[in-house]
Scaffold this motif. Sequence first.
Motif, PDB file in Angstrom:
ATOM      1  N   HIS A   6       0.844  -1.210   0.000  1.00  0.00           N
ATOM      2  CA  HIS A   6       0.000   0.000   0.000  1.00  0.00           C
ATOM      3  C   HIS A   6       0.874   1.253   0.000  1.00  0.00           C
ATOM      4  O   HIS A   6       1.428   1.629   1.024  1.00  0.00           O
ATOM      5  N   HIS A   8       1.477   5.387  -1.924  1.00  0.00           N
ATOM      6  CA  HIS A   8       0.893   6.482  -2.726  1.00  0.00           C
ATOM      7  C   HIS A   8       2.019   7.290  -3.356  1.00  0.00           C
ATOM      8  O   HIS A   8       2.222   8.457  -3.014  1.00  0.00           O
ATOM      9  N   GLU A  93      -8.426   2.570  -2.582  1.00  0.00           N
ATOM     10  CA  GLU A  93      -8.902   2.082  -1.321  1.00  0.00           C
ATOM     11  C   GLU A  93     -10.345   2.488  -1.105  1.00  0.00           C
ATOM     12  O   GLU A  93     -10.751   3.597  -1.458  1.00  0.00           O
ATOM     13  N   HIS A 155      -6.408  -2.455   5.435  1.00  0.00           N
ATOM     14  CA  HIS A 155      -5.151  -1.709   5.407  1.00  0.00           C
ATOM     15  C   HIS A 155      -5.022  -0.821   6.643  1.00  0.00           C
ATOM     16  O   HIS A 155      -6.025  -0.368   7.182  1.00  0.00           O
ATOM     17  N   ASP A 205       1.731   3.016   3.345  1.00  0.00           N
ATOM     18  CA  ASP A 205       0.792   4.131   3.209  1.00  0.00           C
ATOM     19  C   ASP A 205       1.576   5.419   2.950  1.00  0.00           C
ATOM     20  O   ASP A 205       1.137   6.504   3.326  1.00  0.00           O
TER      21      ASP A 205
HETATM   22 NI    NI Z   1      -3.660   4.833   1.786  1.00  0.00          NI
END
Ligand code: NI
Length: 256
Positions: A6, A8, A93, A155, A205
């Motif tokens: 996960h 970004h 997500e 998550h 994340d």
């Molecule tokens: Ni996220």
Amino acid sequence: MIFDTHAHYDDARFDEDRDAVIASLKENDVRHFVDVASDLPSIEKVERIVEKYPESYGALGIHPSELDGVSEKDLKEIEEKIRNNKRIVAVGEIGLDYYWEENPPHDVQKKFFRYQLEMARRLKKPVIIHSREAAQDTFEIMKEMRAEEIGGVVHCYSYSKEMAKEYVKMGFYIGIGGVVTFKNSKKLKEIAAEIPLERIVLETDCPYLAPSPHRGERNYSGFLPLVAAEIAELRGVTIDEVCNTTYQNALRLYNV
Ligand code: NI
């Protein structure tokens, strides 16, 4: 080998040095990452990331806090994009976020959550669940929608140990990241120590939630050895075992 389930990297905080950051990941044994969309503008950014970086996969979906102005037509387009791109491996997500009081309203969030779960079922793709301060409603909707037939990951898991075990029973993976290294994360440390290692996946994340001693800095997948070390210590196993098992888990989770 490490799999960041996960990330970004589409975030503007990587605009200055994205190529260099992603090129550096192999120095820390990070072989793959999944770049996860959150709002409409991020959909195309994730598509560009998976096209450009061979170590990346993508997930497309709309985050519960980013639903403003999203139409059913948008979701239909996202569904087609996922259907036509083999490198998009999940719907996410998606979920519920009650942290911001009624923004968007809970019934709107629930409607989109159900819709995107159904979309994942049609696509035969796993889901990446984002759930904050909405433990009961999230669990109830997932039961109602028979999410155990869809599969996926919860998550940045932040709820009780009992609920983690329920998700494990449903066949879901538990995503654990930098938070597990924080001194005050007693509950998450217990979960990381007790649920089967076969059900844990590593995640950043990033750019959020960097592990100690980098708390507050921009996060990236190269910090994941710190998360693996913490889980290894909590479980009394080697870091290699944590990395290799969670790597295999990630391959199973995303069918890659
Ligand atoms: Ni996220």
